[in-house]
Scaffold this motif. Structure first.
Motif, PDB file in Angstrom:
ATOM      1  N   VAL A 152       0.775  -0.962   0.064  1.00  0.00           N
ATOM      2  CA  VAL A 152      -0.038  -0.096  -0.014  1.00  0.00           C
ATOM      3  C   VAL A 152       0.909   1.217  -0.059  1.00  0.00           C
ATOM      4  CG1 VAL A 152      -1.710   1.435   1.468  1.00  0.00           C
ATOM      5  CG2 VAL A 152      -1.841  -1.381   1.240  1.00  0.00           C
ATOM      6  N   ARG A 153       2.083   1.289   0.705  1.00  0.00           N
ATOM      7  CA  ARG A 153       2.851   2.282   0.900  1.00  0.00           C
ATOM      8  C   ARG A 153       3.374   2.625  -0.477  1.00  0.00           C
ATOM      9  NH1 ARG A 153       7.205   0.426   3.997  1.00  0.00           N
ATOM     10  NH2 ARG A 153       5.646   0.161   5.812  1.00  0.00           N
ATOM     11  N   ARG A 154       3.770   1.475  -1.262  1.00  0.00           N
ATOM     12  CA  ARG A 154       4.719   1.888  -2.337  1.00  0.00           C
ATOM     13  C   ARG A 154       3.374   2.425  -3.518  1.00  0.00           C
ATOM     14  NH1 ARG A 154       6.811  -3.291  -1.524  1.00  0.00           N
ATOM     15  NH2 ARG A 154       5.341  -4.137  -2.681  1.00  0.00           N
ATOM     16  N   LYS A 155       2.323   1.990  -3.622  1.00  0.00           N
ATOM     17  CA  LYS A 155       1.321   2.422  -4.617  1.00  0.00           C
ATOM     18  C   LYS A 155       0.348   3.690  -4.188  1.00  0.00           C
ATOM     19  CE  LYS A 155       1.073  -2.283  -6.294  1.00  0.00           C
ATOM     20  NZ  LYS A 155       0.249  -3.479  -6.372  1.00  0.00           N
ATOM     21  N   ALA A 156       0.410   4.079  -2.876  1.00  0.00           N
ATOM     22  CA  ALA A 156      -0.503   5.067  -2.555  1.00  0.00           C
ATOM     23  C   ALA A 156      -0.313   6.480  -3.129  1.00  0.00           C
ATOM     24  CB  ALA A 156      -0.217   5.286  -0.809  1.00  0.00           C
TER      25      ALA A 156
END
Length: 243
Positions: free
Chosen positions: A193-197
């Motif tokens: 999630v962090r990479r794509k947020a």
């Protein structure tokens, strides 16, 4: 005070090495610190900075919510320009935009933040009209469709961990600084999630003091990952991340 001073403030800097993380790009929490610093610089130019307002009128600004649209995090040492301008008001909340640009003028981060004016001692919310004594007042009304999204995070989400509030987390008001919530949200988001947020919103609901433990729970619901922090039986913040 001239409308030009009130309407927009711009600053340029190179991303400091101490504000970048393992990817060698600006950390999310550091971006929120730059937002806070830029706002204070603008208010100081308007003779309404933190110390001035507190000393002369017993007033302070409290941040209520922050929404960040992420296009690209700038890298270590990269020149950036941050522009901020007051957008208007919605009820007691005051809206302000912050836009981060790279050297070519491309938009990196688009931040919207809401604050309220409050009594420095009692923390009771004050009417925006109190700003008139400083020579400005947000006349524009932010239309409902352009205001910060409202959402609640349900009880019973899986516990992800506990984050204690330390002395170094505190601000001049004696509670955890709003930018630290950005660090916590970033830490507790799952790596994918962090990479794509691309959009993160944080709602600051109640203050948290030194020595308290925030119980962080979260889960993906629909197309968003939701987080909340509870302490002593009450919700202190909620957050959503959309990828």
């Amino acid at each position: 005070m001239s409308p030009e001073i009130i309407n927009e403030y711009s600053r340029s800097l190179n991303v400091p090495v101490y504000d970048v993380g393992p990817t060698n790009t600006l950390k999310f929490g550091s971006a929120l610190r730059l937002v806070q610093e830029t706002s204070e610089q603008h208010l100081n130019v308007m003779h309404a900075g933190y110390e001035t307002m507190k000393k002369t009128a017993g007033l302070v600004f409290f941040i209520i919510s922050t929404r960040v649209h992420i296009f690209h995090f700038p890298g270590n040492g990269e020149p950036i320009t941050i522009k901020t301008h007051p957008r208007g008001r919605g009820g007691a909340q005051l809206y302000r935009d912050f836009k981060f640009y790279d050297a070519k003028g491309d938009l990196l981060l688009d931040v919207m933040q809401t604050t309220v004016l409050a009594d420095a001692v009692t923390h009771k919310v004050q009417r925006p009209q109190a700003l008139k004594q400083f020579g400005f007042y947000p006349e524009d009304i932010v239309e409902p469709e352009n205001r910060m999204e409202r959402f609640s995070v349900p009880d019973g989400l899986p516990l992800l961990g506990v984050r204690r509030v330390f002395y170094s987390d505190l601000d001049a008001n004696g509670h955890m600084n709003n930018s630290v919530y950005g660090d916590i949200v970033w830490d507790f988001l799952p790596p994918d999630v962090r990479r794509k947020a691309h959009t993160i919103q944080i709602n600051y609901l109640r203050e948290v003091n030194e020595g308290k433990d925030l119980e962080i729970s979260g889960e993906k619901i629909g197309g968003k990952f939701f987080l909340r922090g509870d302490c002593d039986g009450s919700v202190r913040f909620t957050a959503s991340a959309k990828s």
